[in-house]
Design an enzyme around this catalytic site. Structure first.
Site, PDB file in Angstrom:
ATOM      1  N   GLY A 181       0.121  -4.047  -6.636  1.00 18.68           N
ATOM      2  CA  GLY A 181       1.571  -4.185  -6.667  1.00 18.68           C
ATOM      3  C   GLY A 181       2.232  -4.139  -5.310  1.00 18.68           C
TER       4      GLY A 181
ATOM      5  N   CYS B 109      -5.542   0.650   6.163  1.00 21.73           N
ATOM      6  CA  CYS B 109      -6.356   1.822   5.873  1.00 21.73           C
ATOM      7  C   CYS B 109      -7.356   2.117   6.983  1.00 21.73           C
ATOM      8  CB  CYS B 109      -7.082   1.650   4.537  1.00 21.73           C
ATOM      9  SG  CYS B 109      -8.063   0.157   4.421  1.00 21.73           S
TER      10      CYS B 109
END
Length: 393
Positions: A211, A337
């Site tokens: 999302g 990340c």
């Protein structure tokens, strides 16, 4: 200072229409979707409506959508959900993936390999693509799953996933195909074939979305699981998601993802993707013209329309990021990340760049909120910042 956000591949802003859709499910509509009373059935209806919105975006059926917490979970559910049963039965199984996957796939593959799954990690061409001939040569009699991302998160390179899937199915129709399409969502048409199964993606069995890469909040994703594919769950609990993903659903996040999918369907039916690539091309060509010794990393044609990865000789990307941030520009030199990692990008190294070249590379990724005025300002700031760093270097 007006800030310019050029790191949409890390996360996209949440659109006002998406926020408006999800707000009631934090307050006035907060029932558990598994409850039989009115409050529960209201939220159940909202979850199923979102499921249908996502299914329309993907041209699949609602029953093929499994809600997860994010793209990482979707990737892990795809790989472990297909391959763990082979480990449980001590049956040999082979996975084909690539050296340029997101770490959600790479680390999952390594964990499966440590448990006994055979894994082949395909190297890309210098353009960042997987060669179909190399892929075909890697197929084995016991190949059970292929996991190859659709659009690379660092270079934007679009893999020929339809062709690769056809090769695999011709080799053995029982081979399952998973693609991490996180960076393709809301940028590229993702037609999974619908009832006719006639599109480019008709041989895709599993597909991951997240999302927060498509203007919904962080913390919600989906895994498309084609009808007939048996999936072993990662979590054990209630019979949620047709017993494929236990746990009470994140109703506000799911509603948001549904609304974001609806917006994406509208964009993809218009000229919006062309407009996005035009802004990316203006930024890219302007930087190439203004900054000597600059190169594009990877393929320049079949890319996600919002992404460019540029190499500035003699410039340390980490120093450049700090300099740009101080002047109001958000960018990155790889996956978000991995932003704290000292190692150069594994994607760029796999494509043949040296560690020094990889450390001098910058990823710029636009969102649908990026304006031409912001691109003009970036074209003023970035060349000056690079010139300054080179003069110090």
């Amino acid at each position: 200072m007006a800030r310019i956000y050029l790191d949409a591949n890390a996360t996209t802003p949440v659109l006002p229409e998406v926020v408006d859709a999800m707000l009631p499910y934090f307050t006035t509509a907060s029932g558990n979707p598994s409850s039989a009373h009115h409050a529960g059935q209201r939220t159940r209806s909202a979850v199923e409506h979102a499921r249908s919105q996502i299914a329309r975006l993907l041209s699949c059926t609602s029953k093929e959508i499994v809600f997860t917490s994010r793209g990482t979970e979707s990737d892990n559910l795809a790989l472990f959900g297909i391959l763990q049963p082979y480990l449980d039965k001590s049956e040999p199984a082979h996975l084909i993936t690539t050296q340029i996957e997101h770490h959600a796939v790479l680390y999952a593959a390594q964990a499966l390999e440590a448990r006994g799954i055979e894994v082949t990690y395909l190297a890309p061409t210098p353009e960042g693509l997987i060669d179909p001939t190399t892929f075909a040569a890697a197929l084995r009699p016991n190949t059970r799953l292929v996991s190859i991302m659709l659009a690379n998160n660092e270079t934007g390179a679009i893999q020929p996933i339809g062709k690769l899937a056809r090769i695999a199915k011709d080799h053995n129709p029982s081979i399952l195909i998973h693609t991490d399409a996180v960076q393709a969502a809301a940028k590229l048409p993702l037609d999974l074939g619908g009832p006719a199964l006639s599109g480019e993606f008709k041989n895709i069995d599993l597909l991951s979305l997240s999302g927060h890469k498509m203007y919904a909040p962080q913390g919600t994703g989906i895994l498309f699981v084609r009808k007939g594919v048996q999936l072993s769950p990662l979590f054990h609990g209630g019979p949620h998601e047709r017993q494929r993903r236990a746990g009470t659903e994140n109703v506000p996040g799911i509603v948001a993802l549904g609304r974001a999918s609806e917006l994406a369907s509208t964009w993809l039916a218009s000229e919006a993707p062309t407009s996005l690539s035009a802004l990316r091309d203006k930024l890219e060509s302007g930087l190439l013209a203004a900054i000597p010794n600059t190169r594009i990393n990877g393929i320049t044609t079949h890319r996600a329309p919002n992404t460019t990865n540029l190499r500035f000789a003699g410039v340390d990307a980490e120093s450049l990021l700090i300099a740009l941030d101080m002047q109001g520009i958000a960018a990155s030199f790889g996956a978000a990340c991995q932003s704290g990692a000292t190692e150069p990008s594994h994607v760029l190294l796999a494509m043949g760049l040296t560690p020094t070249e990889a450390r001098s590379s910058l990823r710029l990724s636009l969102s649908r909120l990026t304006t031409e005025a912001e691109i003009d300002e970036a074209l003023r700031i970035i060349p000056a910042a690079i010139a300054r760093l080179r003069s110090l270097g």
